[in-house]
Design a protein around this motif. Structure first.
Motif, PDB file in Angstrom:
ATOM      1  N   THR A 139       0.813  -1.217   0.000  1.00 19.86           N
ATOM      2  CA  THR A 139       0.000   0.000   0.000  1.00 19.86           C
ATOM      3  C   THR A 139       0.849   1.270   0.000  1.00 19.86           C
ATOM      4  OG1 THR A 139      -0.085   0.102   2.416  1.00 19.86           O
ATOM      5  CG2 THR A 139      -1.809  -1.180   1.298  1.00 19.86           C
ATOM      6  N   GLY A 140       2.114   1.149   0.448  1.00 18.32           N
ATOM      7  CA  GLY A 140       2.978   2.319   0.574  1.00 18.32           C
ATOM      8  C   GLY A 140       2.812   3.050   1.889  1.00 18.32           C
ATOM      9  N   TYR A 141       1.884   2.611   2.749  1.00 15.66           N
ATOM     10  CA  TYR A 141       1.626   3.276   4.021  1.00 15.66           C
ATOM     11  C   TYR A 141       1.904   2.317   5.182  1.00 15.66           C
ATOM     12  CZ  TYR A 141      -0.885   6.419   0.893  1.00 15.66           C
ATOM     13  OH  TYR A 141      -1.218   7.271  -0.137  1.00 15.66           O
ATOM     14  N   CYS A 142       2.773   2.730   6.081  1.00 16.67           N
ATOM     15  CA  CYS A 142       3.162   1.851   7.185  1.00 16.67           C
ATOM     16  C   CYS A 142       2.827   2.439   8.552  1.00 16.67           C
ATOM     17  CB  CYS A 142       4.645   1.507   7.103  1.00 16.67           C
ATOM     18  SG  CYS A 142       5.716   2.936   6.994  1.00 16.67           S
ATOM     19  N   PHE A 143       2.204   3.606   8.589  1.00 17.15           N
ATOM     20  CA  PHE A 143       1.776   4.196   9.860  1.00 17.15           C
ATOM     21  C   PHE A 143       0.477   4.951   9.638  1.00 17.15           C
ATOM     22  CE2 PHE A 143       1.753   7.768  12.943  1.00 17.15           C
ATOM     23  CZ  PHE A 143       1.678   7.017  14.104  1.00 17.15           C
ATOM     24  N   GLY A 144      -0.353   4.994  10.674  1.00 20.12           N
ATOM     25  CA  GLY A 144      -1.609   5.717  10.577  1.00 20.12           C
ATOM     26  C   GLY A 144      -2.630   5.134  11.522  1.00 20.12           C
ATOM     27  N   ASN A 145      -3.900   5.216  11.121  1.00 18.21           N
ATOM     28  CA  ASN A 145      -4.943   4.635  11.953  1.00 18.21           C
ATOM     29  C   ASN A 145      -6.066   4.107  11.084  1.00 18.21           C
ATOM     30  OD1 ASN A 145      -6.391   6.927  11.198  1.00 18.21           O
ATOM     31  ND2 ASN A 145      -6.000   7.998  13.126  1.00 18.21           N
ATOM     32  N   GLY A 146      -7.018   3.488  11.763  1.00 15.21           N
ATOM     33  CA  GLY A 146      -8.133   2.895  11.029  1.00 15.21           C
ATOM     34  C   GLY A 146      -9.172   2.364  11.976  1.00 15.21           C
ATOM     35  N   SER A 147     -10.079   1.577  11.467  1.00 14.03           N
ATOM     36  CA  SER A 147     -11.163   1.009  12.264  1.00 14.03           C
ATOM     37  C   SER A 147     -10.619   0.000  13.276  1.00 14.03           C
ATOM     38  CB  SER A 147     -12.181   0.345  11.347  1.00 14.03           C
ATOM     39  OG  SER A 147     -11.557  -0.645  10.557  1.00 14.03           O
ATOM     40  N   GLY A 148     -11.484  -0.422  14.196  1.00 14.25           N
ATOM     41  CA  GLY A 148     -11.056  -1.255  15.317  1.00 14.25           C
ATOM     42  C   GLY A 148     -10.454  -2.588  14.945  1.00 14.25           C
ATOM     43  N   GLY A 149     -10.711  -3.083  13.731  1.00 20.56           N
ATOM     44  CA  GLY A 149     -10.145  -4.363  13.306  1.00 20.56           C
ATOM     45  C   GLY A 149      -9.175  -4.233  12.151  1.00 20.56           C
ATOM     46  N   ALA A 150      -8.751  -3.011  11.838  1.00 24.09           N
ATOM     47  CA  ALA A 150      -7.881  -2.781  10.676  1.00 24.09           C
ATOM     48  C   ALA A 150      -6.511  -3.416  10.886  1.00 24.09           C
ATOM     49  CB  ALA A 150      -7.724  -1.285  10.436  1.00 24.09           C
ATOM     50  N   ASP A 151      -5.948  -3.988   9.809  1.00 22.21           N
ATOM     51  CA  ASP A 151      -4.591  -4.541   9.884  1.00 22.21           C
ATOM     52  C   ASP A 151      -3.597  -3.688   9.093  1.00 22.21           C
ATOM     53  OD1 ASP A 151      -5.358  -5.106   7.307  1.00 22.21           O
ATOM     54  OD2 ASP A 151      -4.987  -7.268   7.446  1.00 22.21           O
ATOM     55  N   LYS A 152      -4.060  -2.561   8.576  1.00 19.84           N
ATOM     56  CA  LYS A 152      -3.205  -1.592   7.883  1.00 19.84           C
ATOM     57  C   LYS A 152      -3.861  -0.217   8.002  1.00 19.84           C
ATOM     58  CE  LYS A 152      -3.759  -3.832   3.984  1.00 19.84           C
ATOM     59  NZ  LYS A 152      -4.918  -4.707   4.292  1.00 19.84           N
ATOM     60  N   PRO A 153      -3.126   0.864   7.853  1.00 21.76           N
ATOM     61  CA  PRO A 153      -3.715   2.204   7.960  1.00 21.76           C
ATOM     62  C   PRO A 153      -4.849   2.394   6.946  1.00 21.76           C
ATOM     63  CG  PRO A 153      -1.328   2.338   8.048  1.00 21.76           C
ATOM     64  CD  PRO A 153      -1.657   0.926   7.682  1.00 21.76           C
ATOM     65  N   GLU A 154      -5.965   2.978   7.427  1.00 20.29           N
ATOM     66  CA  GLU A 154      -7.126   3.188   6.571  1.00 20.29           C
ATOM     67  C   GLU A 154      -7.514   4.664   6.469  1.00 20.29           C
ATOM     68  OE1 GLU A 154      -9.766  -0.857   7.412  1.00 20.29           O
ATOM     69  OE2 GLU A 154     -10.055   0.914   8.697  1.00 20.29           O
ATOM     70  N   TRP A 155      -7.583   5.344   7.601  1.00 17.87           N
ATOM     71  CA  TRP A 155      -8.094   6.716   7.633  1.00 17.87           C
ATOM     72  C   TRP A 155      -6.950   7.712   7.420  1.00 17.87           C
ATOM     73  CZ3 TRP A 155     -10.959   5.521  12.838  1.00 17.87           C
ATOM     74  CH2 TRP A 155     -11.997   4.626  12.587  1.00 17.87           C
ATOM     75  N   TRP A 156      -6.103   7.840   8.433  1.00 19.62           N
ATOM     76  CA  TRP A 156      -4.896   8.670   8.313  1.00 19.62           C
ATOM     77  C   TRP A 156      -3.766   7.737   7.899  1.00 19.62           C
ATOM     78  CZ3 TRP A 156      -1.175   9.816  12.768  1.00 19.62           C
ATOM     79  CH2 TRP A 156      -0.165  10.703  12.348  1.00 19.62           C
ATOM     80  N   THR A 157      -3.127   8.012   6.769  1.00 15.43           N
ATOM     81  CA  THR A 157      -2.104   7.112   6.233  1.00 15.43           C
ATOM     82  C   THR A 157      -0.792   7.865   6.037  1.00 15.43           C
ATOM     83  OG1 THR A 157      -2.889   7.573   3.986  1.00 15.43           O
ATOM     84  CG2 THR A 157      -3.791   5.631   5.086  1.00 15.43           C
ATOM     85  N   VAL A 158       0.300   7.230   6.478  1.00 13.07           N
ATOM     86  CA  VAL A 158       1.629   7.854   6.404  1.00 13.07           C
ATOM     87  C   VAL A 158       2.594   6.872   5.754  1.00 13.07           C
ATOM     88  CG1 VAL A 158       3.534   8.872   7.705  1.00 13.07           C
ATOM     89  CG2 VAL A 158       1.178   9.204   8.490  1.00 13.07           C
ATOM     90  N   GLY A 159       3.360   7.357   4.809  1.00  9.54           N
ATOM     91  CA  GLY A 159       4.395   6.562   4.156  1.00  9.54           C
ATOM     92  C   GLY A 159       5.748   7.224   4.288  1.00  9.54           C
ATOM     93  N   THR A 160       6.622   6.975   3.315  1.00  6.51           N
ATOM     94  CA  THR A 160       8.008   7.446   3.390  1.00  6.51           C
ATOM     95  C   THR A 160       8.106   8.954   3.593  1.00  6.51           C
ATOM     96  OG1 THR A 160       8.742   5.616   1.986  1.00  6.51           O
ATOM     97  CG2 THR A 160      10.203   7.520   2.155  1.00  6.51           C
ATOM     98  N   ALA A 161       7.349   9.728   2.823  1.00  9.43           N
ATOM     99  CA  ALA A 161       7.452  11.186   2.915  1.00  9.43           C
ATOM    100  C   ALA A 161       7.067  11.689   4.298  1.00  9.43           C
ATOM    101  CB  ALA A 161       6.576  11.836   1.848  1.00  9.43           C
TER     102      ALA A 161
END
Length: 252
Positions: A139-161
């Motif tokens: 996905t290119g995103y390794c930090f952020g947040n999401g719903s209670g069962g998310a296994d990857k960032p969904e809402w706020w997404t942060v990648g290399t930049a």
């Protein structure tokens, strides 16, 4: 009148002292007079297990074995790590504590204590394992947040930049089991050392004396841990903060 008052006051003090129990006024015994008698015995064939026994008469024992303490007269404790350790013994008597210590050598990390494969996946044992941001996840995103069962960032997404903007892109975290559950994070060329607690049943990770890269100083839930990937979350009510790391050198 004043002289009579002074005399009566003095007599009252003398009578009060005369009525006090004798043992309340004696000088406490010198702890140097206590003769220490205790044993520290490692179990044959399983030297991580140690029996502590206080035989000193008339004292309250206290043991500090490095990974915990006890005031039991006899206790069986576990030293989970290989290495040399000092077991400290104190005998508390009327005059205070008298102390001594015994050096013990543990031949290997306790195979029973570290039976869960999670320990080795996280640390690679005493040799250690270094984790970095998983910036090349699909996905290119390794930090952020999401719903209670998310296994990857969904809402706020942060990648290399975004990681670069925060100054954490090049952070490295090392976990190892060399004489302790050690943690170290290297950030902008400076390394901060700490320790960690891993609950293999609850699948939680707590770092002590430091924190993970861009962390929130909480107990993290581990939702993925294999030889190459580690995903940690801060679990909220219907939401998650999500950190995705990979083994240093691994490429997706």
């Amino acid at each position: 009148m004043k002289s009579l008052y002074t005399i009566l006051t003095g007599l009252a003090i003398l009578l009060l002292n005369a009525c006090s129990p004798y043992e309340d006024r004696i000088t406490p015994a010198d702890p140097a007079g206590v003769k220490l008698d205790f044993t520290v015995t490692q179990t044959s064939g399983y030297d991580n297990q140690v029996t502590l026994e206080s035989k000193t008469q008339g004292v309250l024992p206290y043991w500090d074995y490095g990974f915990g303490t006890t005031n039991a007269t006899k206790a069986v404790v576990i030293l989970p790590f290989a290495g040399d350790f000092f077991i400290k013994y104190a005998a508390y008597a009327a005059g205070g504590p008298k102390t001594d210590s015994v050096k013990v050598t543990v031949s290997e990390n306790d195979p029973n204590y570290f039976a869960s494969p999670m320990w080795n996946l996280l640390t690679n044992g005493a040799d250690g394992k270094t984790w970095v941001w998983a910036t090349d996840v699909p996905t290119g995103y390794c930090f952020g947040n999401g719903s209670g069962g998310a296994d990857k960032p969904e809402w706020w997404t942060v990648g290399t930049a975004g990681l670069r903007d925060q100054g954490v892109l090049d952070d490295e975290m090392k976990f190892d089991l060399d004489h302790n559950a050690n943690f170290a994070i290297t950030h902008k060329g400076a390394t901060v050392a700490g320790s960690f607690s891993l609950d293999t049943l609850a699948k939680t990770l707590k770092v002590n004396g430091a924190d993970i890269s861009w962390g929130n100083n909480v107990t993290y839930n581990i939702i993925k841990l294999n030889a190459n990937e580690m995903t940690l979350v801060q679990q909220g009510d219907g939401w998650r903060n999500i950190w995705m790391f990979k083994r240093k050198g691994f490429i997706f």
